[in-house]
Design a protein around this motif. Structure first.
Motif, PDB file in Angstrom:
ATOM      1  N   ILE A 241      67.087  66.768  19.112  1.00 54.40           N
ATOM      2  CA  ILE A 241      68.357  66.168  18.684  1.00 54.40           C
ATOM      3  C   ILE A 241      68.086  65.240  17.500  1.00 54.40           C
ATOM      4  N   GLY A 242      68.714  65.541  16.372  1.00 54.75           N
ATOM      5  CA  GLY A 242      68.489  64.755  15.154  1.00 54.75           C
ATOM      6  C   GLY A 242      67.455  65.434  14.289  1.00 54.75           C
ATOM      7  N   ILE A 243      67.939  66.091  13.234  1.00 53.48           N
ATOM      8  CA  ILE A 243      67.003  66.850  12.392  1.00 53.48           C
ATOM      9  C   ILE A 243      66.732  66.097  11.086  1.00 53.48           C
ATOM     10  N   GLY A 244      66.174  64.901  11.214  1.00 53.01           N
ATOM     11  CA  GLY A 244      65.668  64.167  10.045  1.00 53.01           C
ATOM     12  C   GLY A 244      64.285  64.742   9.753  1.00 53.01           C
ATOM     13  N   ARG A 245      63.448  64.004   9.026  1.00 55.38           N
ATOM     14  CA  ARG A 245      62.102  64.527   8.718  1.00 55.38           C
ATOM     15  C   ARG A 245      61.277  64.724   9.982  1.00 55.38           C
ATOM     16  N   PHE A 246      61.377  63.755  10.900  1.00 52.97           N
ATOM     17  CA  PHE A 246      60.595  63.827  12.144  1.00 52.97           C
ATOM     18  C   PHE A 246      61.088  64.977  13.033  1.00 52.97           C
ATOM     19  N   GLY A 247      62.399  65.024  13.263  1.00 46.99           N
ATOM     20  CA  GLY A 247      62.975  66.068  14.123  1.00 46.99           C
ATOM     21  C   GLY A 247      62.688  67.458  13.567  1.00 46.99           C
TER      22      GLY A 247
ATOM     23  N   ILE B  11      69.936  70.277  17.520  1.00 44.05           N
ATOM     24  CA  ILE B  11      71.288  69.701  17.507  1.00 44.05           C
ATOM     25  C   ILE B  11      71.362  68.583  16.474  1.00 44.05           C
ATOM     26  N   ASP B  12      72.408  68.591  15.670  1.00 49.08           N
ATOM     27  CA  ASP B  12      72.626  67.513  14.701  1.00 49.08           C
ATOM     28  C   ASP B  12      74.119  67.507  14.361  1.00 49.08           C
ATOM     29  N   THR B  13      74.590  66.341  13.933  1.00 45.35           N
ATOM     30  CA  THR B  13      75.997  66.284  13.504  1.00 45.35           C
ATOM     31  C   THR B  13      76.139  66.908  12.113  1.00 45.35           C
ATOM     32  N   SER B  14      75.036  66.932  11.387  1.00 41.43           N
ATOM     33  CA  SER B  14      75.096  67.404  10.008  1.00 41.43           C
ATOM     34  C   SER B  14      74.786  68.899   9.895  1.00 41.43           C
TER      35      SER B  14
ATOM     36  N   GLU C  13      74.392  70.435   7.149  1.00 43.87           N
ATOM     37  CA  GLU C  13      73.387  70.583   6.095  1.00 43.87           C
ATOM     38  C   GLU C  13      71.961  70.485   6.669  1.00 43.87           C
ATOM     39  N   LYS C  14      71.769  69.524   7.573  1.00 39.68           N
ATOM     40  CA  LYS C  14      70.448  69.349   8.185  1.00 39.68           C
ATOM     41  C   LYS C  14      70.064  70.578   9.014  1.00 39.68           C
ATOM     42  N   LEU C  15      71.086  71.132   9.692  1.00 42.90           N
ATOM     43  CA  LEU C  15      70.811  72.286  10.559  1.00 42.90           C
ATOM     44  C   LEU C  15      70.498  73.535   9.758  1.00 42.90           C
TER      45      LEU C  15
ATOM     46  N   GLN D 140      75.885  72.376  15.949  1.00 43.41           N
ATOM     47  CA  GLN D 140      76.406  71.180  15.280  1.00 43.41           C
ATOM     48  C   GLN D 140      77.238  70.410  16.298  1.00 43.41           C
ATOM     49  N   ALA D 141      76.764  69.229  16.660  1.00 49.51           N
ATOM     50  CA  ALA D 141      77.485  68.440  17.659  1.00 49.51           C
ATOM     51  C   ALA D 141      77.071  66.987  17.566  1.00 49.51           C
ATOM     52  N   ASP D 142      77.949  66.123  18.063  1.00 50.88           N
ATOM     53  CA  ASP D 142      77.598  64.712  18.198  1.00 50.88           C
ATOM     54  C   ASP D 142      76.967  64.585  19.582  1.00 50.88           C
ATOM     55  N   ALA D 143      75.685  64.227  19.604  1.00 51.12           N
ATOM     56  CA  ALA D 143      74.946  64.221  20.866  1.00 51.12           C
ATOM     57  C   ALA D 143      75.371  63.081  21.801  1.00 51.12           C
ATOM     58  N   THR D 144      76.197  62.163  21.310  1.00 54.19           N
ATOM     59  CA  THR D 144      76.687  61.116  22.217  1.00 54.19           C
ATOM     60  C   THR D 144      77.849  61.666  23.059  1.00 54.19           C
TER      61      THR D 144
ATOM     62  N   ILE E 183      66.653  60.803  16.714  1.00 51.84           N
ATOM     63  CA  ILE E 183      67.609  60.001  15.930  1.00 51.84           C
ATOM     64  C   ILE E 183      66.939  58.653  15.723  1.00 51.84           C
ATOM     65  N   GLY E 184      66.761  58.238  14.474  1.00 54.26           N
ATOM     66  CA  GLY E 184      66.025  57.002  14.254  1.00 54.26           C
ATOM     67  C   GLY E 184      66.900  55.825  13.895  1.00 54.26           C
ATOM     68  N   GLN E 185      67.429  55.873  12.701  1.00 51.07           N
ATOM     69  CA  GLN E 185      68.144  54.719  12.138  1.00 51.07           C
ATOM     70  C   GLN E 185      69.348  54.296  12.985  1.00 51.07           C
ATOM     71  N   ASN E 186      70.068  55.273  13.497  1.00 53.35           N
ATOM     72  CA  ASN E 186      71.245  54.953  14.297  1.00 53.35           C
ATOM     73  C   ASN E 186      70.800  54.626  15.725  1.00 53.35           C
TER      74      ASN E 186
ATOM     75  N   SER F 191      61.668  60.072  23.133  1.00 52.75           N
ATOM     76  CA  SER F 191      62.589  59.473  22.166  1.00 52.75           C
ATOM     77  C   SER F 191      61.834  58.752  21.069  1.00 52.75           C
ATOM     78  N   LYS F 192      62.377  58.875  19.869  1.00 55.20           N
ATOM     79  CA  LYS F 192      61.759  58.206  18.715  1.00 55.20           C
ATOM     80  C   LYS F 192      62.400  56.832  18.532  1.00 55.20           C
ATOM     81  N   ALA F 193      61.554  55.808  18.371  1.00 59.59           N
ATOM     82  CA  ALA F 193      62.071  54.458  18.141  1.00 59.59           C
ATOM     83  C   ALA F 193      61.759  54.036  16.717  1.00 59.59           C
TER      84      ALA F 193
HETATM   85  P1  ATP Z   1      63.521  60.597   9.734  1.00 62.65           P
HETATM   86  O1  ATP Z   1      62.732  59.363   9.427  1.00 62.65           O
HETATM   87  O2  ATP Z   1      62.925  61.447  10.806  1.00 62.65           O
HETATM   88  O3  ATP Z   1      63.903  61.404   8.518  1.00 62.65           O
HETATM   89  P2  ATP Z   1      65.535  58.749  10.503  1.00 62.65           P
HETATM   90  O4  ATP Z   1      64.697  57.902  11.371  1.00 62.65           O
HETATM   91  O5  ATP Z   1      65.919  58.227   9.145  1.00 62.65           O
HETATM   92  O6  ATP Z   1      64.920  60.170  10.352  1.00 62.65           O
HETATM   93  P3  ATP Z   1      68.232  59.365  10.860  1.00 62.65           P
HETATM   94  O7  ATP Z   1      68.279  59.971   9.501  1.00 62.65           O
HETATM   95  O8  ATP Z   1      69.044  58.177  11.149  1.00 62.65           O
HETATM   96  O9  ATP Z   1      66.790  59.080  11.330  1.00 62.65           O
HETATM   97  O10 ATP Z   1      68.635  60.456  11.931  1.00 62.65           O
HETATM   98  C1  ATP Z   1      68.010  61.685  12.004  1.00 62.65           C
HETATM   99  C2  ATP Z   1      69.056  62.764  12.184  1.00 62.65           C
HETATM  100  O11 ATP Z   1      69.822  62.471  13.362  1.00 62.65           O
HETATM  101  C3  ATP Z   1      70.034  62.880  11.032  1.00 62.65           C
HETATM  102  O12 ATP Z   1      69.972  64.198  10.527  1.00 62.65           O
HETATM  103  C4  ATP Z   1      71.389  62.586  11.663  1.00 62.65           C
HETATM  104  O13 ATP Z   1      72.402  63.433  11.153  1.00 62.65           O
HETATM  105  C5  ATP Z   1      71.142  62.878  13.141  1.00 62.65           C
HETATM  106  N1  ATP Z   1      72.041  62.147  14.037  1.00 62.65           N
HETATM  107  C6  ATP Z   1      72.350  60.835  13.995  1.00 62.65           C
HETATM  108  N2  ATP Z   1      73.217  60.528  14.993  1.00 62.65           N
HETATM  109  C7  ATP Z   1      73.453  61.676  15.664  1.00 62.65           C
HETATM  110  C8  ATP Z   1      74.257  62.020  16.801  1.00 62.65           C
HETATM  111  N3  ATP Z   1      75.009  61.122  17.424  1.00 62.65           N
HETATM  112  N4  ATP Z   1      74.251  63.305  17.228  1.00 62.65           N
HETATM  113  C9  ATP Z   1      73.495  64.233  16.597  1.00 62.65           C
HETATM  114  N5  ATP Z   1      72.724  63.971  15.549  1.00 62.65           N
HETATM  115  C10 ATP Z   1      72.698  62.728  15.055  1.00 62.65           C
END
Ligand code: ATP
Length: 224
Positions: free
Chosen positions: A7-13, A30-33, A35-37, A49-53, A73-76, A97-99
């Motif tokens: 869940i969350g396809i940033g660089r780490f995911g 799974i990601d809301t974006s 584009e990421k998927l 594509q879904a909001d995992a909350t 999911i990191g930043q959020n 989970s990633k912190a």
């Molecule tokens: P990284 O360092 O791995 O690139 P990051 O720590 O900057 O990532 P974010 O960019 O905040 O983390 O989040 C990673 C992914 O999680 C993003 O592609 C974002 O769209 C996705 N994401 C954030 N919130 C949700 C959510 N509620 N449901 C699904 N995906 C989500």
């Protein structure tokens, strides 16, 4: 474990999902974006594509069938904590989970995540340690503080036996295996096992133990 959800396809995911796929596992991304998927489309088993909350959306995506979920999911932070909690309540068997910081990690542990990773902090520590202690080739976390360290035997220890070096008493380290230069692995080393040039040892211990060992080696190298 064979079927994973990321869940969350940033660089780490992305990196976790891609590597799991390359290792022959099934991956649900799974990601809301959208584009990421898109980067994973055709590569992983399924993208959703879904909001995992949203618990309903997670169920619809088939999260109940997976062996483990990686919440990347990191930043959020709010979303990361909420999603981890929902997954725990749903009875997902294994949650990683990633912190992004220590407090975030603490909350994730309190929720009951089976593993919490702090990639930037952990990698930073590893790079620093490998610079100061070039003999440490690799390390594997067993718990928050205890690790298995892969150590190239320093020249000053060559010719000495494990008993002579007294790893357990002197440093609090347990030598669990010795690998020779030609790849032969001794998984039952004894006090009589000698350390030879080119050997690699695998030891279990904590950071303090390994620092003590490192300092001792440096003292020996300086002839003190
Ligand atoms: P990284 O360092 O791995 O690139 P990051 O720590 O900057 O990532 P974010 O960019 O905040 O983390 O989040 C990673 C992914 O999680 C993003 O592609 C974002 O769209 C996705 N994401 C954030 N919130 C949700 C959510 N509620 N449901 C699904 N995906 C989500």
């Amino acid at each position: 474990m064979k079927y994973f959800a990321v869940i969350g396809i940033g660089r780490f995911g992305y990196s976790v999902a891609k590597t799991l796929t390359e290792m022959g596992c099934q991956v649900l991304a799974i990601d809301t974006s959208e584009e990421k998927l898109r980067q994973l489309e055709g590569l992983v088993t399924q993208v959703v594509q879904a909001d995992a909350t949203d618990e309903k959306a997670l169920r619809a995506a088939g999260i109940k069938d997976v062996d483990a979920v990686i919440v990347a999911i990191g930043q959020n932070m709010e979303a990361s904590v909420l999603v981890s909690l929902i997954l725990k309540d749903m009875g997902v068997p294994y949650i990683v989970s990633k912190a992004t910081n220590r407090l975030h990690a603490k909350v994730l542990r309190k929720i009951g995540c089976d593993r919490v990773v702090l990639p930037e902090e952990e990698m930073g520590m590893r790079v620093a340690r490998s610079l100061v202690s070039p003999n440490i080739l690799d390390e594997l976390d067993l718990s928050e503080h205890v690790r298995i360290y892969e150590i190239k035997v320093p020249k000053v220890l060559v010719g000495k036996s494990l008993g002579e070096l007294d790893f357990r008493k002197k440093f609090g380290l347990n030598v669990v295996a010795v690998r020779s230069d030609d790849g032969k692995l001794n998984t039952s080393p004894t006090a009589e096992t000698p350390l030879e040039d080119g050997d690699t040892i695998f030891v279990i211990g904590d950071e303090t133990s390994i620092e003590r060992f490192d300092k001792q080696v440096q003292r020996m190298e300086k002839g003190k």
